[in-house]
Write a protein that holds these residues in place. Sequence first.
Motif, PDB file in Angstrom:
ATOM      1  N   GLN A  86       0.967  -1.041   0.046  1.00  0.00           N
ATOM      2  CA  GLN A  86       0.026   0.078   0.090  1.00  0.00           C
ATOM      3  C   GLN A  86       1.033   1.312  -0.031  1.00  0.00           C
ATOM      4  OE1 GLN A  86      -2.075   0.792   3.588  1.00  0.00           O
ATOM      5  NE2 GLN A  86      -3.515   2.302   2.781  1.00  0.00           N
ATOM      6  N   GLN A  89       2.498   1.720  -3.590  1.00  0.00           N
ATOM      7  CA  GLN A  89       1.196   2.224  -4.535  1.00  0.00           C
ATOM      8  C   GLN A  89       1.087   3.557  -4.301  1.00  0.00           C
ATOM      9  OE1 GLN A  89      -1.597  -0.648  -3.592  1.00  0.00           O
ATOM     10  NE2 GLN A  89      -1.102  -2.120  -5.148  1.00  0.00           N
ATOM     11  N   GLN A  90       0.807   3.945  -2.895  1.00  0.00           N
ATOM     12  CA  GLN A  90       0.461   5.468  -2.465  1.00  0.00           C
ATOM     13  C   GLN A  90       1.679   6.392  -2.805  1.00  0.00           C
ATOM     14  OE1 GLN A  90       0.555   7.174   1.925  1.00  0.00           O
ATOM     15  NE2 GLN A  90      -1.151   5.802   1.730  1.00  0.00           N
ATOM     16  N   SER A 124      -5.885   4.824  -1.935  1.00  0.00           N
ATOM     17  CA  SER A 124      -4.826   4.164  -1.241  1.00  0.00           C
ATOM     18  C   SER A 124      -4.588   4.818   0.013  1.00  0.00           C
ATOM     19  CB  SER A 124      -3.258   4.623  -2.051  1.00  0.00           C
ATOM     20  OG  SER A 124      -2.899   5.907  -2.245  1.00  0.00           O
ATOM     21  N   TYR A 130      -9.379   0.924   0.889  1.00  0.00           N
ATOM     22  CA  TYR A 130      -8.471   0.279   0.520  1.00  0.00           C
ATOM     23  C   TYR A 130      -8.325  -1.325   0.913  1.00  0.00           C
ATOM     24  CZ  TYR A 130      -3.614  -1.299  -0.759  1.00  0.00           C
ATOM     25  OH  TYR A 130      -2.358  -1.989  -1.339  1.00  0.00           O
TER      26      TYR A 130
END
Length: 337
Positions: A86, A89-90, A124, A130
Motif C-alpha cells: 500500500q 502504491q500510495q 490508497s 483500500y
Amino acid sequence: MSYFKNLITKFIMMMQKRPGLLAVFAFCSGVASYVLVERKESFSQIIAILLLVSWIWLIVDNWLRDKVEQRFGVAVSPNFMRFALQMVQQESLFFALPFFLAVTSWNHPQAIFTSLIILCAFISVVDPLYYRKLAKHSIFFTVFHNFALFVVILVTLPILLNLTTSQSLGVALITAIIFTLPSLGNLMPNARWWRFPLLVLLLCILSAGLWQLRSWVPPAALRLTDITLSHQVDVEQRKPVGSIKQLDTYSLHELGLYSWTAVKAPRGLNEKVFHVWLLNNNVVDRIALNITGGREQGYRAWTHKVNFPANSVGKWQVQVVTESGQLIGLTKFTVTQ
C-alpha cells in the motif's frame, strides 16, 4: 547494528500510525521533482530510481523478508508486507500526480485519466476503502496495482532515460504487465490456477485498450507554456508579432498563419511533435516540428501554414500532439466571411 534496527523499527511504526504522512511527502517530492526535472537535477533522478527500486523490492518480498530478519533481527510479517505494498502504491500515485496535474487539458478526455489517478491516490490513503473494499476483490486490486506501476513508470522513464513520450508510453504498458506477473501469487494467494492466465489476459486487453486511447493519456514529460497564432514572427527575438483569435477568409488566404509554441521538456530530451490543424473537428493538416528539452522558457518554435481549404469559414483548432497522438495543448480561432 542495533542503531539501524531501532531506526527501521521506528520508521515502520511511524508509517503505520501516520499513513497519510507518506502521501504528503510523496506529493511534495513529486512537486519538487517536477520543478527540478527540467534541469535534470540529480534529486529528481534519485527519487525516480528509489520508486522503481521499491517496486522491485515488492517483487522479491519473500526473499527480502528472510534477509531482513537475518540481517537486522526484525521479523517482517505478511501484514507488514501488505502495508508496504500500500505504501509503495500510495507513494507512486502521489509522486506522479503533480506531473499529470500540470499538463492535463481539462476540456479534453485527458481529464478522465488524471481524475482516475486522483481517485486511486485517494483510495490508497483511506484504509477502509483500500482494505475492506478494494483488497477483497483480487481482480480489481490487481488492476489497481498494475495501474499504479504504469503511472510511475510513465513519469520516471523520461527523467532517467530521456525516452520520448511515445516510447515511454509503450515501454510503460509492457513493463507494468511484466512487473505485475511475479506479484500475482501475493495479490491472489488462494486463487484457483485458471484465474492467473485469465488475469494476465485481462491486463493485456486493458493495456491494448489504453494504447488505442493513448490520446487520453497526458504527456507527463512535456508541457505547453505558450501557443500563439499570428501573421508574423520576429525571428531574432523568436516570438510572435501580435495574437489572433478571429480573422476573415481574405486575411487567412493572403497572409497565412504562424503557429508559435513554447514546449517545456526535460534536458536531453529530443521529441518530435505535430501541429494538427482542425476545421469543425475535422483534421485539415499535420505539420511536424522537432523540439529539444532543457530550456527554461520552453523550446520556442513555429510552423507556417499557407494552404487552406477554399471554404475556410468555421471554428478552427491547432493542437500540439506527440507522435503517438497525446495532446500537449491547443488553441482555438474563428474564421468568418
